[in-house]
Scaffold this active site. Sequence first.
Site, PDB file in Angstrom:
ATOM      1  N   LYS A  63      -4.314  13.240  29.172  1.00 13.71           N
ATOM      2  CA  LYS A  63      -5.765  13.162  29.388  1.00 13.71           C
ATOM      3  C   LYS A  63      -6.409  14.551  29.313  1.00 13.71           C
ATOM      4  O   LYS A  63      -7.416  14.750  28.626  1.00 13.71           O
ATOM      5  CB  LYS A  63      -6.063  12.501  30.737  1.00 13.71           C
ATOM      6  CG  LYS A  63      -5.545  11.061  30.843  1.00 13.71           C
ATOM      7  CD  LYS A  63      -5.898  10.404  32.163  1.00 13.71           C
ATOM      8  CE  LYS A  63      -5.092  10.931  33.324  1.00 13.71           C
ATOM      9  NZ  LYS A  63      -3.656  10.609  33.222  1.00 13.71           N
ATOM     10  N   THR A  64      -5.828  15.503  30.029  1.00 15.20           N
ATOM     11  CA  THR A  64      -6.357  16.870  30.018  1.00 15.20           C
ATOM     12  C   THR A  64      -6.230  17.493  28.637  1.00 15.20           C
ATOM     13  O   THR A  64      -7.136  18.191  28.162  1.00 15.20           O
ATOM     14  CB  THR A  64      -5.611  17.739  31.058  1.00 15.20           C
ATOM     15  OG1 THR A  64      -5.742  17.133  32.343  1.00 15.20           O
ATOM     16  CG2 THR A  64      -6.173  19.150  31.115  1.00 15.20           C
ATOM     17  N   ASP A 108     -11.366  16.515  36.328  1.00 12.95           N
ATOM     18  CA  ASP A 108     -10.095  15.805  36.507  1.00 12.95           C
ATOM     19  C   ASP A 108     -10.119  15.064  37.842  1.00 12.95           C
ATOM     20  O   ASP A 108     -10.818  15.478  38.775  1.00 12.95           O
ATOM     21  CB  ASP A 108      -8.947  16.815  36.484  1.00 12.95           C
ATOM     22  CG  ASP A 108      -7.604  16.164  36.191  1.00 12.95           C
ATOM     23  OD1 ASP A 108      -7.586  14.956  35.863  1.00 12.95           O
ATOM     24  OD2 ASP A 108      -6.577  16.849  36.297  1.00 12.95           O
ATOM     25  N   THR A 157      -6.436   8.830  37.310  1.00 15.21           N
ATOM     26  CA  THR A 157      -5.226   8.000  37.316  1.00 15.21           C
ATOM     27  C   THR A 157      -5.493   6.664  38.009  1.00 15.21           C
ATOM     28  O   THR A 157      -4.666   5.766  37.969  1.00 15.21           O
ATOM     29  CB  THR A 157      -4.088   8.729  38.061  1.00 15.21           C
ATOM     30  OG1 THR A 157      -4.560   9.107  39.360  1.00 15.21           O
ATOM     31  CG2 THR A 157      -3.641   9.963  37.308  1.00 15.21           C
ATOM     32  N   ARG A 217       4.843  14.743  29.484  1.00  7.87           N
ATOM     33  CA  ARG A 217       5.045  15.782  30.496  1.00  7.87           C
ATOM     34  C   ARG A 217       6.477  15.772  31.008  1.00  7.87           C
ATOM     35  O   ARG A 217       7.109  16.816  31.177  1.00  7.87           O
ATOM     36  CB  ARG A 217       4.061  15.592  31.654  1.00  7.87           C
ATOM     37  CG  ARG A 217       4.153  16.700  32.714  1.00  7.87           C
ATOM     38  CD  ARG A 217       3.207  16.431  33.864  1.00  7.87           C
ATOM     39  NE  ARG A 217       1.819  16.486  33.421  1.00  7.87           N
ATOM     40  CZ  ARG A 217       0.817  15.981  34.124  1.00  7.87           C
ATOM     41  NH1 ARG A 217       1.038  15.359  35.267  1.00  7.87           N
ATOM     42  NH2 ARG A 217      -0.430  16.081  33.689  1.00  7.87           N
TER      43      ARG A 217
END
Length: 330
Positions: A63-64, A108, A157, A217
Site C-alpha cells: 500500500k505504501t 497510513d 489494514t 514484505r
Amino acid sequence: MSSPNKTNKDEGFLDQTLRPGIWSDYIGQENIKANLKILLTAAEERSHPAEHILFYGPPGLGKTTLAHLIAKETNRQIKITSGPAIEKVGDLASILTNLSPGDIVFIDEIHRLNKMVEEILYPAMESGVLDIIIGKGPSARTIQLELPPFTLIAATTRIALLSSPLRSRFSGGVFRLEFYTNDEIKKIINRSAKILGVELEDEALDEIAKRSRFTPRTANYFLKRCRDYAQVNKAILSKDVVKKSLALLEIDELGLSSSDRRILDIIISKFNGGPVGLKTIAAATSEEEATIEEVVEPYLIQLGLLDRTARGRVVTKKGYEHLGYEFIEN
C-alpha cells in the site's frame, strides 16, 4: 554468494532500497495498476491533481509502495503521515495549509484517525476548504481557509473501522490489495536478490517463496535473513541453507511462525478444535486481538488451516494434520 561490499545501495535503508521506483518494477496487483494508470493519465491530461484514493488489505502487500510510486510517476511532492500522528485539528491544518498545488498527502493507518480530525477532513477532501473554529461559547467563530488542490492517498489494514462518510469521499477509488501468487513472490525475491547482490539457487528461491505467506514484505525479510546466515557461515545460498536459516527463525515449511502454530495448538488442545471466540484465543495465547485478526488469521484461513464461523474459530482437518494431531469430527 557475492560479497556484501558489491551492493552499491545503502545497507542502512534496505526496505527503501528494495521498494520499486517505477511501475514496471512493481510486481503483482495488475488490476489496481491498470486502474491507477487510467486515473493518473486522465488527471494529467486535464492538468488536475488525481482524485483521492484509498488502499486497504493485510499488512505488507504494498500500500505504501503504491503511494510512493504514484508520487514518482506524477512528479508530485508527497507528504507522509499516519492516523495516530494527527492528534489534533491543528496537526491536520498544519499539513494541509503548507501544501503546494498538486501535492500528495499520504495518511497510513487512516482508521486510527481522531473523529474530530476526520470531521475537518471531509470539507478539505470534498471542497478544498478547511473549517477552523476559533474561540469557545458565544464568541466562537469559524474561519474557512482555501486549500491548494491536492490528492489524499490513504491506507488501512482495517477498512471496517472507517466511517461510511469518509470512505465515500475517496472518489478516485477504493482498492483492495490481494495476496500475491507464488510466481509473483518468486519474481519479487529474484528482483530483491539482484539489488542486494545475492546469488541464490533456483531451489532456494522456491523454498523462500513457498514460506513467504504470499506477502512481499515477508519474502524480502526471509531473503535478508537467509543472506545473513549464508554470509556468516561462508556458504552458498542453497535450499539447505534456506531451510536451516528459517528453522532458526522457527518458520515451518508452510511459512507458519511459532505464534501461528501456538494459536492452532491452543484451539485444538484447550478448546477441542473450536469453535472458540477471538477474545478467548487472545486471552489464552497472550496475543492482542488485532494481531490475531489482522496478521495471523488471514494466512491461516488462506491455507485452509482455520475456519471463521458465526460461533467462533475452528481448526480444520488440514490444521490438525499439519500439527500432527488426529482429527476427530465434533
